[in-house]
Design an enzyme around this catalytic site. Structure first.
Site, short mmCIF file in Angstrom:
data_model
loop_
_atom_site.label_atom_id
_atom_site.label_comp_id
_atom_site.label_asym_id
_atom_site.label_seq_id
_atom_site.Cartn_x
_atom_site.Cartn_y
_atom_site.Cartn_z
N ASP A 85 7.08 -4.95 3.42
CA ASP A 85 7.39 -3.70 3.18
C ASP A 85 6.27 -3.46 1.66
O ASP A 85 5.88 -4.16 0.94
CB ASP A 85 8.64 -3.44 2.28
CG ASP A 85 9.15 -2.15 1.75
OD1 ASP A 85 8.21 -1.20 1.53
OD2 ASP A 85 10.59 -1.60 1.36
N TYR A 92 -0.62 14.25 -1.17
CA TYR A 92 -1.97 13.94 0.11
C TYR A 92 -4.05 13.86 -0.24
O TYR A 92 -4.95 12.76 -0.11
CB TYR A 92 -1.53 14.63 1.11
CG TYR A 92 -2.78 14.05 2.39
CD1 TYR A 92 -2.37 12.76 3.44
CD2 TYR A 92 -3.76 14.20 3.09
CE1 TYR A 92 -3.02 12.07 4.24
CE2 TYR A 92 -4.44 13.43 4.08
CZ TYR A 92 -4.14 12.90 4.83
OH TYR A 92 -4.75 11.98 5.84
N THR A 135 -2.27 9.53 17.69
CA THR A 135 -0.89 8.95 17.03
C THR A 135 -0.01 9.63 17.77
O THR A 135 0.22 10.78 18.08
CB THR A 135 -1.57 8.57 15.51
OG1 THR A 135 -0.92 9.78 15.48
CG2 THR A 135 -2.05 8.50 14.97
#
Length: 313
Positions: free
Chosen positions: A69, A167, A202
């Site tokens: 993680d 973002y 993707t």
């Protein structure tokens, strides 16, 4: 097998671009540590580290899956301790781990002042901060080696107003981080740069194909079928690893398509992708007949592109 004996780390390699990069490196014989939170396949998301590892090994590489993680600093440090113990070096770090996909999807149509704080935390923590931590640890090893490459997978979201404010801030910050880290590392023969893939096919993009193609970006309809495969960015990184003059690219932001043109590679499905700086590709979006008359090598200088985007968008 141009990358035989090279020790590489690709974060966020369970699926998407990370998986594609790992496959491309494996095809060249590299030993590839791959990380992510999904070790085994589940119903929550496509792909897993173990599946990617099997594919890398089938290509002739050596895959080492490590569940990690990247939002937890201690797990990042344990990862690098393992690499150092196993091999004593690292030749390539690809910072690709990203947590904010679901957050971005949820908040794209919501003004920033109405978004929950997670819209910032998810994108910036695992997508910028964790890349800085990994770069710090990798740099310590690479400076000692006097060799190495750090690639930060960024995007044109650093320049265009894509998705959400966090973002864009995250990607712009990543590019600036690459620039400053690259300049500091240059004297130690270590390269750090940002890599911009184009639209990539993707799993998430393919799943959202219909809704995406109904939208228009900058007045141009999105065509997912023209996107890069997930391995195209991997081929770009293979090219970088084999570049005798790699250090000249440190601190820079480079597109996968520009590297395709420079190094002479094509996508795995045989297509050639043109850079966003390519005049031919830009004209083709609205005037295909005119684009046919323009040579592909004519490109807008990077500074001009930035200036035009800031002026018109």
């Amino acid at each position: 097998m141009s990358l035989h004996n090279k020790i590489c780390l690709v974060t966020g390699a369970s699926r998407g671009i990370g998986r594609g990069i790992a496959l491309a490196l494996g095809s060249e014989g590299a030993t590839v540590y791959i990380t992510g939170r999904t070790l085994e396949l589940s119903s929550k998301a496509p792909g897993s580290l173990n599946i990617t590892a099997e594919e890398v090994n089938a290509r002739g590489g050596v895959a080492i899956p490590v569940q990690c993680d990247h939002g937890v600093d201690e797990e990042i440090h344990r990862l690098f301790d393992k690499i150092k113990k196993d091999h004593g070096k690292i030749d390539l770090l690809v910072n690709n781990a990203f947590k904010g996909v679901a957050t971005i999807e949820k908040n794209t149509a919501i003004p920033f002042w109405e978004q929950e704080k997670e819209s910032w935390d998810d994108v910036i923590h695992v997508g910028l901060r964790c890349h800085f931590i990994a770069s710090q640890v990798a740099a310590k090893m690479m400076v000692t080696q006097k060799d190495g490459l750090i690639v930060n997978v960024s995007s044109a979201g650093a320049l265009f107003n894509f998705f959400t404010t966090p973002y864009g801030v995250g990607k712009a910050g990543l590019d600036k981080m690459s620039e400053m880290c690259g300049k500091e590392l240059e004297q130690h023969n270590v390269t750090c740069l940002s890599l911009w893939p184009g639209l990539v096919q993707t799993e998430a993009i393919v799943a959202a194909k219909e809704s995406l193609e109904k939208k228009k970006g900058a007045g141009v309809k999105i065509d997912v079928s023209k996107g890069e495969t997930v391995e195209y960015a991997g081929r770009a990184i293979v090219g970088l690893m084999n570049d005798k003059n790699l250090l000249a690219k440190t601190a820079k932001t480079i597109t996968t398509a520009d590297l395709g043109s420079e190094y002479g590679f094509i996508d795995v499905d045989g297509r050639t992708h043109h850079s966003m700086r390519c005049v031919k590709a830009g004209v083709a979006m609205k005037h295909p007949w005119l684009a046919a008359l323009i040579p592909a090598f004519i490109k807008v200088p990077w500074a001009w592109l930035v200036a035009m985007v800031h002026h018109y968008y």
